[in-house]
Scaffold this motif. Structure first.
Motif, PDB file in Angstrom:
ATOM      1  N   UNK A 268     -34.704  -7.961 -21.007  1.00  0.00           N
ATOM      2  CA  UNK A 268     -34.664  -8.700 -22.267  1.00  0.00           C
ATOM      3  C   UNK A 268     -35.851  -9.654 -22.375  1.00  0.00           C
ATOM      4  N   UNK A 269     -36.228 -10.278 -21.261  1.00  0.00           N
ATOM      5  CA  UNK A 269     -37.400 -11.167 -21.282  1.00  0.00           C
ATOM      6  C   UNK A 269     -38.634 -10.397 -21.717  1.00  0.00           C
TER       7      UNK A 269
ATOM      8  N   UNK B 141     -25.779 -17.628 -24.344  1.00  0.00           N
ATOM      9  CA  UNK B 141     -24.698 -16.684 -24.080  1.00  0.00           C
ATOM     10  C   UNK B 141     -25.235 -15.393 -23.477  1.00  0.00           C
ATOM     11  N   UNK B 142     -26.414 -14.976 -23.896  1.00  0.00           N
ATOM     12  CA  UNK B 142     -27.051 -13.812 -23.262  1.00  0.00           C
ATOM     13  C   UNK B 142     -27.301 -14.088 -21.779  1.00  0.00           C
ATOM     14  N   UNK B 143     -27.757 -15.305 -21.479  1.00  0.00           N
ATOM     15  CA  UNK B 143     -28.048 -15.664 -20.092  1.00  0.00           C
ATOM     16  C   UNK B 143     -26.814 -15.527 -19.215  1.00  0.00           C
TER      17      UNK B 143
ATOM     18  N   UNK C  72     -27.520 -19.971 -15.313  1.00  0.00           N
ATOM     19  CA  UNK C  72     -27.595 -19.573 -16.727  1.00  0.00           C
ATOM     20  C   UNK C  72     -28.633 -20.367 -17.516  1.00  0.00           C
ATOM     21  N   UNK C  73     -28.719 -21.666 -17.262  1.00  0.00           N
ATOM     22  CA  UNK C  73     -29.680 -22.449 -18.022  1.00  0.00           C
ATOM     23  C   UNK C  73     -31.107 -22.186 -17.575  1.00  0.00           C
ATOM     24  N   UNK C  74     -31.306 -21.820 -16.319  1.00  0.00           N
ATOM     25  CA  UNK C  74     -32.640 -21.416 -15.875  1.00  0.00           C
ATOM     26  C   UNK C  74     -33.061 -20.118 -16.569  1.00  0.00           C
TER      27      UNK C  74
ATOM     28  N   UNK D 113     -36.011 -17.305 -21.022  1.00  0.00           N
ATOM     29  CA  UNK D 113     -35.939 -16.516 -22.253  1.00  0.00           C
ATOM     30  C   UNK D 113     -36.489 -17.305 -23.438  1.00  0.00           C
ATOM     31  N   UNK D 114     -36.215 -18.612 -23.470  1.00  0.00           N
ATOM     32  CA  UNK D 114     -36.726 -19.455 -24.549  1.00  0.00           C
ATOM     33  C   UNK D 114     -38.248 -19.464 -24.560  1.00  0.00           C
TER      34      UNK D 114
END
Length: 199
Positions: free
Chosen positions: A175-176, A79-81, A120-122, A127-128
């Motif tokens: 954020x990263x 959701x942040x992405x 978004x998933x990239x 971030x993950x």
């Protein structure tokens, strides 16, 4: 180029023992996100209940809220992405003004879903990695015909490579860097940590 200028020493010192066990708590993400963006963007990351949703400020609530599902760490990152990618006009609309077709989409609907989910998933994947947390591509269509996830995975990976070369959106990069500092991971986007075989 560095965009994160916040002082995370209080956070890092407080949870250093937890990090040695590589535990991941959604409250840490909430603290980091709100430290980065509550004051500058009037936006808070909030643990929700059922479906995730983004709610802009209104007469009943003076701040914008990113609600993620059930306290799931991966849901919070995802959701942040979406918020990091959304422009200012999108961030004035509920769920950024996008449609959402629930599980059970047709092939055409699934293709449209995947098209808008690549970026978004990239970002979520990046971030993950910064949070030292496993990433899994989300097809999000379990109640329909079998789907070959490989082309979608490859498209997301190619977008990760673009971000590694050209840089993330500014808020995502801030954020990263906060995640990287908190979890003591790579300071840059290192493509050796990304593979479609493990997502």
């Amino acid at each position: 180029m560095h965009f994160f200028s916040g002082d995370l020493k209080p956070f890092v010192g407080r949870w250093r023992k937890k990090l040695s066990c590589t535990q991941h708590h959604y409250q840490d993400l909430i603290n980091l996100f709100n430290h980065c963006f509550a004051e500058t963007h009037n936006t808070y990351l909030i643990k929700g209940d059922d479906e995730p949703i983004y709610l802009p400020a209104n007469e009943q609530c003076p701040h914008h809220g990113i609600y993620f599902a059930h306290g799931y760490f991966s849901s919070a990152l995802h959701e942040c992405a979406h918020w990091f990618i959304a422009g200012n006009q999108r961030r004035q609309q509920v769920d950024y003004g996008y449609w959402y077709e629930p599980d059970g989409r047709t092939k055409a609907q699934q293709q449209l879903f995947e098209k808008v989910e690549i970026k978004p998933q990239a970002v979520e994947w990046i971030l993950s990695v910064a949070a030292d947390y496993p990433f899994r591509v989300s097809i999000d269509n379990l109640n329909n015909e079998a789907i070959n996830p490989q082309p979608f995975k490859e498209a997301i990976y190619q977008q990760v490579k673009v971000y590694a070369q050209q840089g993330l959106p500014l808020r995502a990069e801030k954020f990263r860097q906060a995640l990287s500092q908190f979890y003591q991971t790579e300071k840059t986007i290192n493509l050796t940590f990304f593979s479609t075989e493990h997502c």
